[in-house]
Design an enzyme around this catalytic site. Sequence first.
Site, short mmCIF file in Angstrom:
data_model
loop_
_atom_site.label_atom_id
_atom_site.label_comp_id
_atom_site.label_asym_id
_atom_site.label_seq_id
_atom_site.Cartn_x
_atom_site.Cartn_y
_atom_site.Cartn_z
N ALA A 23 -9.58 1.78 8.91
CA ALA A 23 -8.90 1.35 10.13
C ALA A 23 -9.54 2.03 11.34
O ALA A 23 -10.28 1.39 12.11
CB ALA A 23 -7.41 1.67 10.06
N SER A 24 -9.31 3.34 11.45
CA SER A 24 -9.76 4.07 12.64
C SER A 24 -11.25 3.88 12.94
O SER A 24 -11.63 3.78 14.11
CB SER A 24 -9.50 5.57 12.47
OG SER A 24 -8.14 5.80 12.17
N ALA B 172 -9.60 5.72 3.54
CA ALA B 172 -9.45 6.87 4.44
C ALA B 172 -10.70 7.74 4.51
O ALA B 172 -11.32 8.06 3.50
CB ALA B 172 -8.26 7.75 4.07
N GLY B 173 -11.01 8.12 5.71
CA GLY B 173 -12.10 9.06 5.95
C GLY B 173 -13.41 8.44 6.40
O GLY B 173 -14.31 9.13 6.86
N LYS C 211 0.88 -1.17 0.00
CA LYS C 211 0.00 0.00 0.00
C LYS C 211 0.91 1.21 0.00
O LYS C 211 1.58 1.50 1.00
CB LYS C 211 -0.93 0.02 1.23
CG LYS C 211 -1.71 1.34 1.32
CD LYS C 211 -2.58 1.45 2.55
CE LYS C 211 -2.98 2.92 2.75
NZ LYS C 211 -3.90 3.10 3.89
N GLY D 77 -8.25 9.17 9.28
CA GLY D 77 -8.64 9.24 10.69
C GLY D 77 -9.64 10.33 11.01
O GLY D 77 -10.03 10.49 12.17
#
Lengths: 66, 296
Positions: B246-247, B224-225, B137, B198
Amino acid sequence: MQVTVNGETAELADGATVADLVAHRAPGHDRVAVARNGDVVPRSSWAATALTPGDALEVLAPTAGG
Amino acid sequence: MKDPRAPDHSQARGGPLHAGREDRTEGLTQDLAPALAREEAGDPFVLGGETFTSRLLLGTGGVPSLEALEAAVHASGTQLVTVALRRVEASAAGSVMQVLDRAGVRLLPNTAGCHTAREAVRTARLAREAFGTDWVKLEVIGDERTLLPDAVELLDAAEELVAEGFTVLAYTTDDPVLGRRLADAGCAAVMPLGSPIGSGLGIRNPHNVALLREAVDVPVVLDAGIGTASDAALAMELGCDAVLLASAVTRARDPERMALAMRQAVEGGRLARLAGRIPRRWHAEASTSFEGLPAL
């Protein structure tokens, strides 16, 4: 001889190899990568790669990440 | 490939996906036919020549504990999990890796924290050595506050890594033109952000994500986001092939439950995409016929 390992000065025995360094710094890790002066040292070359004074070494292992 | 619209009476079909298939295909446009064909084939997700049944990629950053990680990985149903390389700490030997090995997921090393093509290429080479995979990645950050990608360095790094035989999954902005440049450079997937890493702000420019999806032939992974389940569903409805987050899971109050929510959102969004949503209208369109309406 004096080298830099992960940003800190370290004293290693003369003639130490990358394999010696990994055994010392990353015991128990089975997925380790080593950079010597910015270039990756393939695992197959660890035992044959002798360190020289002033080398900048990075010993890396997996961690959680995005 | 067989014509998906052709009636097939060769075997009884079970499951709601296949109920009334012949009726459903009536009047299908040519555009929708391939989507239905994929659905009927189990809709596999092919990335870098590998086939996945899960369209949810999970990042491990921010996990509160190894137990939470293990539960979240399991609940998410993910088959591809990102990891990072950092200076070794003897005390942390193998812990995260043990969880992921037990889960049987494929590992996707990232180049998180790199700011130049040179750093990212070196990190990818190290990751290949450590993880024994040429998948990466690719992440090249251009700004500390927003962690937005540096387009110039990213493209440079992508070209070099592709030339070195890496399977490059490029974390990028939602710019369709840059996405196309990355695909042209040989990236195996283009991974546009919905909003900063995040931030949990969701998909700020859905139109760009849809345009990017149209612009490239490689898989598009919304990366992301994502803040909550509806964001993940929207990504899939926009045509993304998968979602990487992830987050949203690891920092949720209950990561395991959120992982399950994300799994279902990705599946629901994918099905909605394949099903073909109704057009938006300015005014109502009655769902009940006016024909036969009694005069009262």
